[in-house]
Every structure is written in structure tokens, then in C-alpha cells.
Design an enzyme around this catalytic site. Sequence first.
Site, PDB file in Angstrom:
ATOM      1  N   ASN A  13     -19.968  39.097  83.099  1.00 21.09           N
ATOM      2  CA  ASN A  13     -19.766  37.920  81.808  1.00 21.09           C
ATOM      3  C   ASN A  13     -18.404  37.439  82.060  1.00 21.09           C
ATOM      4  OD1 ASN A  13     -22.262  38.820  80.573  1.00 21.09           O
ATOM      5  ND2 ASN A  13     -21.279  40.620  79.823  1.00 21.09           N
ATOM      6  N   GLY A  43     -21.192  45.551  84.200  1.00 20.26           N
ATOM      7  CA  GLY A  43     -21.474  45.909  85.689  1.00 20.26           C
ATOM      8  C   GLY A  43     -20.318  45.649  86.710  1.00 20.26           C
ATOM      9  N   LEU A 213     -15.100  60.060  73.966  1.00 23.32           N
ATOM     10  CA  LEU A 213     -14.786  60.101  72.854  1.00 23.32           C
ATOM     11  C   LEU A 213     -13.357  59.297  72.431  1.00 23.32           C
ATOM     12  CD1 LEU A 213     -14.810  64.019  72.532  1.00 23.32           C
ATOM     13  CD2 LEU A 213     -16.626  62.376  71.730  1.00 23.32           C
ATOM     14  N   GLY A 217     -10.682  61.846  74.290  1.00 24.87           N
ATOM     15  CA  GLY A 217     -11.108  62.543  75.491  1.00 24.87           C
ATOM     16  C   GLY A 217     -12.530  62.685  75.655  1.00 24.87           C
ATOM     17  N   ALA A 242     -11.890  47.498  77.901  1.00 26.45           N
ATOM     18  CA  ALA A 242     -12.658  48.110  79.231  1.00 26.45           C
ATOM     19  C   ALA A 242     -12.457  49.545  79.653  1.00 26.45           C
ATOM     20  CB  ALA A 242     -12.079  47.303  80.375  1.00 26.45           C
ATOM     21  N   ALA A 243     -11.947  50.151  78.501  1.00 24.92           N
ATOM     22  CA  ALA A 243     -11.558  51.799  78.927  1.00 24.92           C
ATOM     23  C   ALA A 243     -12.772  52.539  79.353  1.00 24.92           C
ATOM     24  CB  ALA A 243     -11.035  52.224  77.687  1.00 24.92           C
ATOM     25  N   GLY A 244     -13.856  52.302  78.706  1.00 18.86           N
ATOM     26  CA  GLY A 244     -15.047  52.961  79.098  1.00 18.86           C
ATOM     27  C   GLY A 244     -15.701  52.651  80.466  1.00 18.86           C
ATOM     28  N   ASP A 245     -15.390  51.453  80.616  1.00 19.99           N
ATOM     29  CA  ASP A 245     -15.844  50.845  82.386  1.00 19.99           C
ATOM     30  C   ASP A 245     -14.821  51.636  83.296  1.00 19.99           C
ATOM     31  OD1 ASP A 245     -17.824  49.349  81.329  1.00 19.99           O
ATOM     32  OD2 ASP A 245     -16.666  47.480  81.008  1.00 19.99           O
TER      33      ASP A 245
END
Length: 299
Positions: A13, A43, A213, A217, A242-245
Site C-alpha cells: 500500500n 506484506g 503487547l 513486549g 510499522a512496529a508490528g511489521d
Amino acid sequence: MRAPRVVVAGSANMDLVATAPVLPRPGETVLGRDFAMVPGGKGANQAIAAARAGGSCAFLGAIGSDSFGVTLKARLAASGVDSAHARVVYGASGVALVVVDGEGENSIVVTPGANAAFTSLTEAELATVRGADVLVAQLEIPVETVTEAALAARAAGVRVLLNAAPARTVPTELLDAVDLLVVNEGEARTISGRGRDHPEALLSLVPRAVVTLGDQGAWYCDRDGTVVRVPAFKVDTVDSTAAGDAFTGALAVAWGEGRELVDAVRWACAAGAACVRRLGASVSLPQRAEIDTIFGTPA
């Protein structure tokens, strides 16, 4: 050590990012501060994150024939991601509208665009999946495509990491092919009906799971009886977009390198911490040296 081969099947995106003091409530207009157009998509972000973390990464997905699509493919290539199999389809690329407040929290609306056309994998795409060490997928593309990729990976002995985001019901056929599930608390509840304090609910669906979390953490659990809380690394947060990515891409690389999963999750937490220190999605994803620096500090 050979770089692990990570294949990411997912979305790309263009992120339209605005910063504001607070997130707007329904019906409210908030005066913003800054604006940026940043290539993103879960992705593409996870593919770039994996490449920067030291993986040999290929991206499978679809981008539009518009100017956003040109920029998206160029960003993947410039980040060291093999985008040879990224499809170009006529029409608009996926777009994410992102608002970030003064505390680094965000609100996001995604319109899928070309991502919705990423269906029915070609033989070349399936061959790419079968050649991986780890397949990474999310739920911003048609779930039928994710399932097809996961089943092909499982049949070839490739490990399957599913980041079940955004939150939605996941078909049993797909869950049966997953080796490692990565979800946040909301996604964990959507999939299992229960929260982070009930790992047995997730482990009834998959053999291993991570619940992220944010600045607290992550939890890791598996069917061997391991349940471990991995603390976050303390940094100054600018943007958590974008931390989770960053976490998922780094986790795939560490797992592909053969690290024990608890150690891999801790390294992935360091990647997430490195990411939140900068504004934007793909531009904030950390290099391996940054991850290692934070990883070597107390959590």
C-alpha cells in the site's frame, strides 16, 4: 551463515500519513502538523523488515498500474527485496490513510485496491513459496490466496508464520497449516474468543503462538508447555505504525536462522523498539545492526 530465505505473501500500500496532536473522534476535524506519502502495506513492510534484518527475502503480491505502484515496487527493490513476482494489475494500488497522534498512537483505514486482485497463485509463485525456509503471510490479501500459499508451503516442508492481521475470522484449513501464529491482543480475541491470558485457546488452533503487547513486549507459548513473557525494550516512541511489521519480519529471520523461538521473540521485540523511534512505515524499519544494538541492552 547462509541468510534464511523468507518469502512474504501479502499486501503493498501507499501510506498517506498525517500527524496531529490527537486522533480525531467521529465527526471531528483536527488540524494536523505534517504529511508524508510512505510506501507500506503489511506484506511489503514485513518483506523489507526481513531483508533489513538479514534475510534473503522475496515478495509475492499485487500493485496497481498507477504512480503509487511504481513507487512501491521501487521501494521494495531499493530495500533488497526480490520483487520479480510482484504482479502489476490495471487500476489503483492499495492505500492506507494513517493519522498519528502526539503519543505515537495511530488510526488507520486501508483500501485494498490491487491487493484484492492477488488471487490464485501462479506456478512460478508457488515454486517461490516451496523454495523458502519461512513463509510469512497476513490477512490484507484474499484469505483464499493466503491459504493456498500456506498449504503449498506445508506440503514442501516450509515453515508457515501467519500474522493474522487485520483481525478477522481465520478458516480452519489455514490454521491447520500454520506453524507459528503472531497476533496482537485484539486479533487473539477475534481468532480464539479469548485474550492473552488464555494461551490454551490459541494453542487449540496452532502449535505455537506469539501475542504482541506493544510497549509491554510479547507473550510466547507452545504446545510443549512453554509460556513466556518477553519484556519490551524501552525507547522514546515517535510512531508505532510499522512496529508490528518490524517485529514479524525480524522474527521470521531469527526463526529461519535456527534461533530458539523465545530468543527469536526477544530479538523481534528489539526490532519493534528500533522501529518506533522514527516516523513512517517502511522508512522506519530497522537495519540488523540497529536491532542488535538494542538487543544487547537490558529490557
